[in-house]
Structure formats: structure tokens, C-alpha cells
Design a protein around this motif. Sequence first.
Motif, PDB file in Angstrom:
ATOM      1  N   THR A  32       0.828  -1.206   0.000  1.00 13.70           N
ATOM      2  CA  THR A  32       0.000   0.000   0.000  1.00 13.70           C
ATOM      3  C   THR A  32       0.860   1.253   0.000  1.00 13.70           C
ATOM      4  O   THR A  32       0.589   2.204  -0.743  1.00 13.70           O
ATOM      5  CB  THR A  32      -0.926   0.007   1.230  1.00 13.70           C
ATOM      6  OG1 THR A  32      -1.748  -1.166   1.180  1.00 13.70           O
ATOM      7  CG2 THR A  32      -1.798   1.240   1.260  1.00 13.70           C
ATOM      8  N   THR A  33       1.901   1.247   0.806  1.00  9.77           N
ATOM      9  CA  THR A  33       2.798   2.406   0.864  1.00  9.77           C
ATOM     10  C   THR A  33       3.512   2.602  -0.463  1.00  9.77           C
ATOM     11  O   THR A  33       3.612   3.727  -0.963  1.00  9.77           O
ATOM     12  CB  THR A  33       3.825   2.231   1.998  1.00  9.77           C
ATOM     13  OG1 THR A  33       3.117   2.025   3.219  1.00  9.77           O
ATOM     14  CG2 THR A  33       4.717   3.436   2.124  1.00  9.77           C
ATOM     15  N   ALA A  34       3.998   1.534  -1.043  1.00  7.65           N
ATOM     16  CA  ALA A  34       4.701   1.640  -2.332  1.00  7.65           C
ATOM     17  C   ALA A  34       3.767   2.177  -3.413  1.00  7.65           C
ATOM     18  O   ALA A  34       4.148   3.041  -4.211  1.00  7.65           O
ATOM     19  CB  ALA A  34       5.260   0.280  -2.737  1.00  7.65           C
ATOM     20  N   ARG A  35       2.548   1.684  -3.442  1.00  5.62           N
ATOM     21  CA  ARG A  35       1.597   2.149  -4.451  1.00  5.62           C
ATOM     22  C   ARG A  35       1.237   3.616  -4.225  1.00  5.62           C
ATOM     23  O   ARG A  35       1.095   4.383  -5.171  1.00  5.62           O
ATOM     24  CB  ARG A  35       0.340   1.304  -4.450  1.00  5.62           C
ATOM     25  CG  ARG A  35      -0.607   1.729  -5.574  1.00  5.62           C
ATOM     26  CD  ARG A  35      -1.819   0.894  -5.736  1.00  5.62           C
ATOM     27  NE  ARG A  35      -1.787  -0.362  -6.398  1.00  5.62           N
ATOM     28  CZ  ARG A  35      -1.462  -0.593  -7.658  1.00  5.62           C
ATOM     29  NH1 ARG A  35      -1.007   0.367  -8.407  1.00  5.62           N
ATOM     30  NH2 ARG A  35      -1.555  -1.785  -8.182  1.00  5.62           N
ATOM     31  N   ALA A  36       1.105   4.015  -2.959  1.00 13.71           N
ATOM     32  CA  ALA A  36       0.724   5.395  -2.642  1.00 13.71           C
ATOM     33  C   ALA A  36       1.773   6.399  -3.119  1.00 13.71           C
ATOM     34  O   ALA A  36       1.433   7.512  -3.506  1.00 13.71           O
ATOM     35  CB  ALA A  36       0.492   5.554  -1.140  1.00 13.71           C
ATOM     36  N   VAL A  37       3.037   6.008  -3.073  1.00  7.80           N
ATOM     37  CA  VAL A  37       4.094   6.924  -3.504  1.00  7.80           C
ATOM     38  C   VAL A  37       4.493   6.683  -4.957  1.00  7.80           C
ATOM     39  O   VAL A  37       5.427   7.298  -5.461  1.00  7.80           O
ATOM     40  CB  VAL A  37       5.338   6.851  -2.588  1.00  7.80           C
ATOM     41  CG1 VAL A  37       4.989   7.273  -1.172  1.00  7.80           C
ATOM     42  CG2 VAL A  37       5.968   5.476  -2.612  1.00  7.80           C
ATOM     43  N   GLY A  38       3.792   5.769  -5.619  1.00  6.84           N
ATOM     44  CA  GLY A  38       4.050   5.517  -7.031  1.00  6.84           C
ATOM     45  C   GLY A  38       5.283   4.683  -7.305  1.00  6.84           C
ATOM     46  O   GLY A  38       5.797   4.674  -8.418  1.00  6.84           O
ATOM     47  N   ALA A  39       5.760   3.974  -6.302  1.00  7.01           N
ATOM     48  CA  ALA A  39       6.964   3.161  -6.477  1.00  7.01           C
ATOM     49  C   ALA A  39       6.599   1.795  -7.039  1.00  7.01           C
ATOM     50  O   ALA A  39       5.551   1.238  -6.735  1.00  7.01           O
ATOM     51  CB  ALA A  39       7.683   2.996  -5.143  1.00  7.01           C
ATOM     52  N   ASP A  40       7.484   1.290  -7.864  1.00  5.62           N
ATOM     53  CA  ASP A  40       7.345  -0.079  -8.340  1.00  5.62           C
ATOM     54  C   ASP A  40       7.966  -0.976  -7.277  1.00  5.62           C
ATOM     55  O   ASP A  40       9.030  -0.673  -6.751  1.00  5.62           O
ATOM     56  CB  ASP A  40       8.073  -0.234  -9.677  1.00  5.62           C
ATOM     57  CG  ASP A  40       7.830  -1.597 -10.297  1.00  5.62           C
ATOM     58  OD1 ASP A  40       6.777  -2.201 -10.003  1.00  5.62           O
ATOM     59  OD2 ASP A  40       8.695  -2.057 -11.057  1.00  5.62           O
ATOM     60  N   HIS A  41       7.301  -2.047  -6.951  1.00  6.04           N
ATOM     61  CA  HIS A  41       7.847  -2.904  -5.903  1.00  6.04           C
ATOM     62  C   HIS A  41       7.718  -4.366  -6.272  1.00  6.04           C
ATOM     63  O   HIS A  41       6.821  -4.766  -6.990  1.00  6.04           O
ATOM     64  CB  HIS A  41       7.167  -2.634  -4.554  1.00  6.04           C
ATOM     65  CG  HIS A  41       5.706  -2.980  -4.556  1.00  6.04           C
ATOM     66  ND1 HIS A  41       5.255  -4.221  -4.216  1.00  6.04           N
ATOM     67  CD2 HIS A  41       4.613  -2.262  -4.866  1.00  6.04           C
ATOM     68  CE1 HIS A  41       3.929  -4.242  -4.316  1.00  6.04           C
ATOM     69  NE2 HIS A  41       3.525  -3.066  -4.707  1.00  6.04           N
ATOM     70  N   GLY A  42       8.634  -5.129  -5.784  1.00  4.25           N
ATOM     71  CA  GLY A  42       8.600  -6.572  -5.943  1.00  4.25           C
ATOM     72  C   GLY A  42       8.503  -7.199  -4.575  1.00  4.25           C
ATOM     73  O   GLY A  42       7.771  -6.715  -3.716  1.00  4.25           O
ATOM     74  N   GLU A  43       9.278  -8.222  -4.355  1.00  3.73           N
ATOM     75  CA  GLU A  43       9.307  -8.870  -3.043  1.00  3.73           C
ATOM     76  C   GLU A  43       9.973  -7.920  -2.042  1.00  3.73           C
ATOM     77  O   GLU A  43      11.057  -7.409  -2.298  1.00  3.73           O
ATOM     78  CB  GLU A  43      10.102 -10.174  -3.140  1.00  3.73           C
ATOM     79  CG  GLU A  43      10.097 -11.002  -1.889  1.00  3.73           C
ATOM     80  CD  GLU A  43       8.735 -11.541  -1.497  1.00  3.73           C
ATOM     81  OE1 GLU A  43       8.549 -11.825  -0.306  1.00  3.73           O
ATOM     82  OE2 GLU A  43       7.854 -11.661  -2.371  1.00  3.73           O
ATOM     83  N   PRO A  44       9.331  -7.660  -0.903  1.00  2.93           N
ATOM     84  CA  PRO A  44       9.912  -6.732   0.070  1.00  2.93           C
ATOM     85  C   PRO A  44      11.180  -7.302   0.708  1.00  2.93           C
ATOM     86  O   PRO A  44      11.323  -8.508   0.871  1.00  2.93           O
ATOM     87  CB  PRO A  44       8.814  -6.543   1.113  1.00  2.93           C
ATOM     88  CG  PRO A  44       7.878  -7.664   0.921  1.00  2.93           C
ATOM     89  CD  PRO A  44       8.028  -8.153  -0.475  1.00  2.93           C
ATOM     90  N   SER A  45      12.074  -6.408   1.077  1.00  2.00           N
ATOM     91  CA  SER A  45      13.310  -6.820   1.745  1.00  2.00           C
ATOM     92  C   SER A  45      13.004  -7.255   3.177  1.00  2.00           C
ATOM     93  O   SER A  45      11.953  -6.924   3.726  1.00  2.00           O
ATOM     94  CB  SER A  45      14.313  -5.667   1.762  1.00  2.00           C
ATOM     95  OG  SER A  45      13.843  -4.630   2.623  1.00  2.00           O
ATOM     96  N   GLU A  46      13.940  -7.975   3.770  1.00  2.00           N
ATOM     97  CA  GLU A  46      13.775  -8.392   5.170  1.00  2.00           C
ATOM     98  C   GLU A  46      13.691  -7.181   6.089  1.00  2.00           C
ATOM     99  O   GLU A  46      12.941  -7.176   7.054  1.00  2.00           O
ATOM    100  CB  GLU A  46      14.916  -9.313   5.584  1.00  2.00           C
ATOM    101  CG  GLU A  46      14.789 -10.718   5.034  1.00  2.00           C
ATOM    102  CD  GLU A  46      13.502 -11.407   5.450  1.00  2.00           C
ATOM    103  OE1 GLU A  46      13.117 -11.344   6.638  1.00  2.00           O
ATOM    104  OE2 GLU A  46      12.858 -11.996   4.565  1.00  2.00           O
ATOM    105  N   GLU A  47      14.465  -6.140   5.776  1.00  2.00           N
ATOM    106  CA  GLU A  47      14.434  -4.924   6.585  1.00  2.00           C
ATOM    107  C   GLU A  47      13.058  -4.265   6.528  1.00  2.00           C
ATOM    108  O   GLU A  47      12.500  -3.867   7.559  1.00  2.00           O
ATOM    109  CB  GLU A  47      15.503  -3.941   6.123  1.00  2.00           C
ATOM    110  CG  GLU A  47      15.528  -2.662   6.934  1.00  2.00           C
ATOM    111  CD  GLU A  47      16.535  -1.642   6.427  1.00  2.00           C
ATOM    112  OE1 GLU A  47      16.647  -0.593   7.086  1.00  2.00           O
ATOM    113  OE2 GLU A  47      17.192  -1.883   5.403  1.00  2.00           O
ATOM    114  N   ALA A  48      12.501  -4.175   5.320  1.00  2.00           N
ATOM    115  CA  ALA A  48      11.174  -3.575   5.169  1.00  2.00           C
ATOM    116  C   ALA A  48      10.117  -4.402   5.889  1.00  2.00           C
ATOM    117  O   ALA A  48       9.227  -3.851   6.553  1.00  2.00           O
ATOM    118  CB  ALA A  48      10.827  -3.430   3.692  1.00  2.00           C
TER     119      ALA A  48
END
Length: 80
Positions: A32-48
Motif C-alpha cells: 500500500t505504501t509503495a503504491r501510494a508513492v508511485g513506487a514499483d515494488h517486488g518482493e519486500p526486503s527483510e528490513e522492510a
Amino acid sequence: MNVVPDPITTQEQASKERENLLDFFARGLICTTARAVGADHGEPSEEALTKARAVADDYLAAYEEWLVKLTADNAAPGPQ
């Protein structure tokens, strides 16, 4: 379609289900956060995931407290 999950009857089942919920919520927060800022995202990192799980844990803890209070209020004698 109605889906009725198997009831949770042990503390171990409850703990496992809570961990599953935290993972699900954390991934949802990241997407949701990635989509809200218009970022393309794949599998999230362990840190995220770790950071998102902390936020999800806070929300889930507040929900659990609300459920306990609601149960106690509903069990109290007298008008509701």
C-alpha cells in the motif's frame, strides 16, 4: 461463498495464526505504501518486512485489547 475456518483451540495455534496475520498485514502495508508513492515494488526486503511487522504488531495488539474490552463489556450484567 461462506468460509468457516477451523476453530483455534490451543495457544500454539493462536500464536501461529498471529504470526501469519502479522506477515499478511506487514506485506499489505508495504504494498500500500509503495503504491501510494508511485513506487514499483517486488518482493519486500527483510528490513522492510521487519519494520512493517512492528507497525502491524502495534495495530494487532490494539485490536486484541479492543476485543478483550468488548468481551468484558458484553459479559457484564445490566443493559448494554
